[in-house]
Design a protein around this motif. Structure first.
Motif, PDB file in Angstrom:
ATOM      1  N   GLY A  80      -0.171  18.136  -3.462  1.00 31.06           N
ATOM      2  CA  GLY A  80      -0.312  18.283  -2.028  1.00 31.06           C
ATOM      3  C   GLY A  80      -1.545  18.860  -1.624  1.00 31.06           C
ATOM      4  N   ALA A 122      -0.248  18.187   3.737  1.00 23.58           N
ATOM      5  CA  ALA A 122       0.314  17.591   3.386  1.00 23.58           C
ATOM      6  C   ALA A 122       0.897  18.335   2.295  1.00 23.58           C
ATOM      7  CB  ALA A 122      -1.790  17.311   1.914  1.00 23.58           C
ATOM      8  N   ASP A 151       4.217  18.823   3.325  1.00 20.42           N
ATOM      9  CA  ASP A 151       5.113  17.100   2.446  1.00 20.42           C
ATOM     10  C   ASP A 151       5.178  17.423   1.612  1.00 20.42           C
ATOM     11  OD1 ASP A 151       4.044  16.248   5.148  1.00 20.42           O
ATOM     12  OD2 ASP A 151       3.255  14.493   4.924  1.00 20.42           O
ATOM     13  N   TYR A 197       8.512  16.622   0.009  1.00 22.74           N
ATOM     14  CA  TYR A 197       9.558  15.486  -0.875  1.00 22.74           C
ATOM     15  C   TYR A 197      10.229  16.292  -2.434  1.00 22.74           C
ATOM     16  CZ  TYR A 197       7.134  12.175   1.120  1.00 22.74           C
ATOM     17  OH  TYR A 197       6.472  10.965   2.176  1.00 22.74           O
ATOM     18  N   TYR A 226       1.712  11.628  -3.722  1.00 20.21           N
ATOM     19  CA  TYR A 226       0.617  12.724  -2.928  1.00 20.21           C
ATOM     20  C   TYR A 226       0.629  12.681  -2.412  1.00 20.21           C
ATOM     21  CZ  TYR A 226      -4.763  13.453  -3.685  1.00 20.21           C
ATOM     22  OH  TYR A 226      -5.414  14.436  -3.363  1.00 20.21           O
ATOM     23  N   SER A 227      -0.002  13.293  -1.877  1.00 21.62           N
ATOM     24  CA  SER A 227      -0.430  13.515  -0.109  1.00 21.62           C
ATOM     25  C   SER A 227      -1.423  13.965  -0.505  1.00 21.62           C
ATOM     26  CB  SER A 227       1.063  14.034   0.698  1.00 21.62           C
ATOM     27  OG  SER A 227      -0.095  14.515   1.803  1.00 21.62           O
ATOM     28  N   ASP A 285       0.497   8.556  -0.051  1.00 20.02           N
ATOM     29  CA  ASP A 285       0.214   9.160   1.636  1.00 20.02           C
ATOM     30  C   ASP A 285      -1.217   9.702   1.203  1.00 20.02           C
ATOM     31  OD1 ASP A 285      -0.294   9.828   4.318  1.00 20.02           O
ATOM     32  OD2 ASP A 285       1.454  11.369   4.378  1.00 20.02           O
ATOM     33  N   SER A 290       1.774   5.356   2.714  1.00 20.46           N
ATOM     34  CA  SER A 290       1.984   5.212   3.945  1.00 20.46           C
ATOM     35  C   SER A 290       1.283   4.855   5.309  1.00 20.46           C
ATOM     36  CB  SER A 290       1.444   7.061   4.525  1.00 20.46           C
ATOM     37  OG  SER A 290       0.591   7.097   4.772  1.00 20.46           O
ATOM     38  N   ASP A 310      -1.331  12.500  10.716  1.00 22.84           N
ATOM     39  CA  ASP A 310      -1.083  13.653  10.296  1.00 22.84           C
ATOM     40  C   ASP A 310      -0.643  14.177  11.514  1.00 22.84           C
ATOM     41  OD1 ASP A 310      -1.924  14.196   8.031  1.00 22.84           O
ATOM     42  OD2 ASP A 310      -3.633  15.542   8.316  1.00 22.84           O
ATOM     43  N   ASN A 314       5.517  18.285   9.512  1.00 23.61           N
ATOM     44  CA  ASN A 314       5.081  17.113   8.597  1.00 23.61           C
ATOM     45  C   ASN A 314       4.380  15.633   9.097  1.00 23.61           C
ATOM     46  OD1 ASN A 314       8.021  17.821   7.526  1.00 23.61           O
ATOM     47  ND2 ASN A 314       6.624  18.194   6.446  1.00 23.61           N
ATOM     48  N   SER A 315       3.663  15.660   8.113  1.00 20.44           N
ATOM     49  CA  SER A 315       2.718  13.698   8.878  1.00 20.44           C
ATOM     50  C   SER A 315       3.809  13.321   9.182  1.00 20.44           C
ATOM     51  CB  SER A 315       2.170  12.660   7.880  1.00 20.44           C
ATOM     52  OG  SER A 315       2.752  12.511   6.916  1.00 20.44           O
ATOM     53  N   THR A 356       5.891  11.189   6.481  1.00 22.92           N
ATOM     54  CA  THR A 356       6.749  11.809   5.974  1.00 22.92           C
ATOM     55  C   THR A 356       8.164  12.138   6.557  1.00 22.92           C
ATOM     56  OG1 THR A 356       4.863  12.576   4.375  1.00 22.92           O
ATOM     57  CG2 THR A 356       7.124  13.847   4.722  1.00 22.92           C
TER      58      THR A 356
END
Length: 412
Positions: free
Chosen positions: A35, A48, A51, A55, A99-100, A157, A193, A202, A212-213, A216
C-alpha cells in the motif's frame, strides 16, 4: 513377537516419513500486500495503506502461511519485496498479490508505481520506471505463473486518475482514467477495484470517514465471510455500484477469471455464508439498493432501450412497471419518425450525407414493406431504426454505395 514389533516400528517410521514428505510438498498460501500513500512527487493518497493493512489482516485470519505487508515503497523497495515474494512461491501454492496505490496504463499494459515516481515524463520513461502487472515476460503475474502457483490471485486498487502530467509541449501519457482489460494466464483470478476506464473512489463524500476505500470496505468482508472469489466479487460489484450510484459516481469493479471451478482464499469456502453488512458511512447518508441506484442513472433518459434493459435486469423491482411504461411511451414517440421516412427515387442522384451527420458511415437501407433500397445516413443521437443490409466507409465512395443500393433494388 519381537519380529512383529520390529516390523511395526519400521512401518510406523515409514508412515511418518510419508507424512513429512507430504507436508513438505503440501499446498502453501502466501501473499504480498503493498500500500502506497506517501508519494514524493505525485498526489498523495489517503487510504491505500489502510486498505493494504485490511487485506493483510484478513489473510492472516484465514491462516495464510506467509503474509508480507509493505507500505510506502519506492521503486527499488517494490522490486525487493516482489522478488522476496516470488522466491517464496512453490509449485502448487496459492499466491496472492494485492496492491493499493497509484497506477496507470498505456492503453495496452497496466503498471503500478513506487513512491519516488516522477510527476512527469515520456511514456517510454514512465514504462521503464514502472512495474507491469502482466506483459508476458516480466510482469508480476507472469512471474507468479512461472513459479508454478496453482492459484494466482491479484487484487489491484490502482484504478485512479492518471497521476502524471505530460512534459511541456507533449500529449498526456497513458489513459486519463483507470486501467485496461487484462488477459491472465490459466489458474489466475484478477480483481480490479473499477472497470476499464473508470476511476476508483477513495471516499464517497467529505462526510465519509470510513478508513478504507469504497471497494475495500466491501470486498474484505466478503473474503472474511468465506465466500468463493467468484461470489465475493459479484457481491462486491452490486454493493459498490449501489454505493457509488447513490452519490452520482460510476464505479463497477471488474474481474478476470481463468480458474476452472471456484477459487477460495479460505481453507474452505461456503457459498451460503452471510456477508457482514457494510458499516454506516456517516449519519444522513443513504445507501440505495442496486435497482434504485440504476433507476437514478436512467430516470431522465430519452432512450427506450435504457428502460427495457432495466426491466430485464430487475424483473422484481418496484420500478419495473414504471420502466415498462416509460419504454413504451418513448417507443411511441419515436414511431412517427420511422413512418415519415420515404426512400428517394432511385433515378435521381442521392446526395451524400456529411460524415459529421453519419458518424463517417454509409448505410444501404431496405424498406421491408416496399422492398425498395436507398442510400442514407443514420444521424447522431437519434433512435430512428433502419435495416442495414450493407454499409461502406464514407471515404469519397458515394458512387459505390449508390450502385450497391440500385443492385439491392434490382434483386428485390
Amino acid at each position: 513377537m519381537r519380529f512383529l514389533s520390529v516390523i511395526g516400528v519400521i512401518a510406523a517410521g515409514f508412515g511418518l516419513a510419508l507424512q513429512m514428505t507430504a507436508a513438505a510438498h503440501a499446498e502453501r498460501r502466501v501473499a504480498l500486500i503493498i500500500g502506497n500513500d506517501r508519494y514524493e512527487h505525485l498526489a498523495p493518497l489517503q487510504k491505500a495503506v489502510a486498505d493494504a493493512s485490511a487485506y493483510a489482516e484478513v489473510l492472516k485470519a484465514k491462516g495464510f502461511d506467509q503474509v508480507i505487508l509493505k507500505t510506502d515503497l519506492s521503486r527499488s523497495g517494490m522490486d525487493e519485496a516482489i522478488a522476496t515474494f516470488i522466491d517464496q512461491i512453490q509449485a502448487g501454492d496459492t499466491a496472492v498479490f494485492a496492491y493499493s496505490g497509484h497506477g496507470w496504463s498505456d492503453g495496452t499494459q497496466n503498471y503500478i508505481v513506487g513512491t519516488d515516481a516522477p510527476v512527469s515524463g515520456s511514456q517510454e520513461l514512465l514504462a521503464r520506471i514502472s512495474i507491469p502487472l502482466k506483459d508476458g515476460a516480466h510482469g508480476i503475474i507472469d512471474e507468479m505463473d512461472r513459479q508454478g502457483a496453482a492459484l494466482k490471485v491479484a487484487i489491484i486498487d490502482a484504478c485512479r486518475d492518471n497521476p502524471f502530467t505530460p512534459p511541456p509541449g507533449k500529449k498526456g501519457v497513458g489513459l486519463s482514467r483507470g486501467l485496461v482489460r487484462i488477459e491472465p494466464p490459466h489458474g489466475t483470478f484478477v480483481v480490479f477495484s473499477a472497470g476499464a476506464g473508470e476511476s476508483a473512489l477513495d471516499r464517497l463524500s467529505d462526510a465519509d470517514d470510513d478508513p478504507n476505500s469504497v471497494f475495500t470496505r466491501v470486498f474484505v468482508p466478503s473474503i472474511r465471510a468465506d465466500l468463493t472469489l467468484q461470489d465475493a466479487i459479484k457481491t462486491t460489484q452490486a454493493k459498490v455500484v449501489a454505493l457509488s450510484s447513490a452519490y452520482r459516481e460510476d464505479q463497477e469493479p471488474a474481474y478476470y477469471d481463468e480458474v476452472i471451478g471456484s477459487a477460495c482464499l479460505s481453507v474452505k469456502c461456503d457459498a451460503s455464508a452471510p456477508v457482514a453488512a457494510i458499516p454506516p458511512i456517516a449519519s444522513g447518508l443513504v445507501v440505495l439498493p442496486p435497482d434504485e441506484a440504476a433507476w437514478l442513472r436512467i430516470a431522465k433518459s430519452t432512450d427506450p432501450v435504457d428502460f427495457e434493459s432495466f426491466g430485464r435486469f430487475f424483473p422484481n423491482s418496484a420500478r419495473k412497471a414504471q420502466a415498462d411504461a416509460k419504454a413504451k411511451s418513448l417507443r411511441a414517440k419515436s414511431a412517427p419518425k420511422v413512418a415519415a421516412l420515404e426512400p428517394p427515387p432511385l433515378s435521381k442522384p442521392v446526395p451524400a450525407p456529411s460524415p459529421s451527420a453519419t458518424n463517417g458511415w454509409w448505410y444501404i437501407n431496405i424498406d421491408m414493406k416496399t422492398k425498395k433500397c436507398w442510400v442514407g445516413g443514420k444521424p447522431n443521437g437519434t433512435t430512428v431504426q433502419m435495416v442495414g443490409v450493407d454499409m461502406y466507409k464514407s471515404q469519397a465512395d458515394a458512387a459505390k454505395a449508390e450502385r450497391a443500393a440500385k443492385g439491392c433494388a434490382a434483386r428485390s
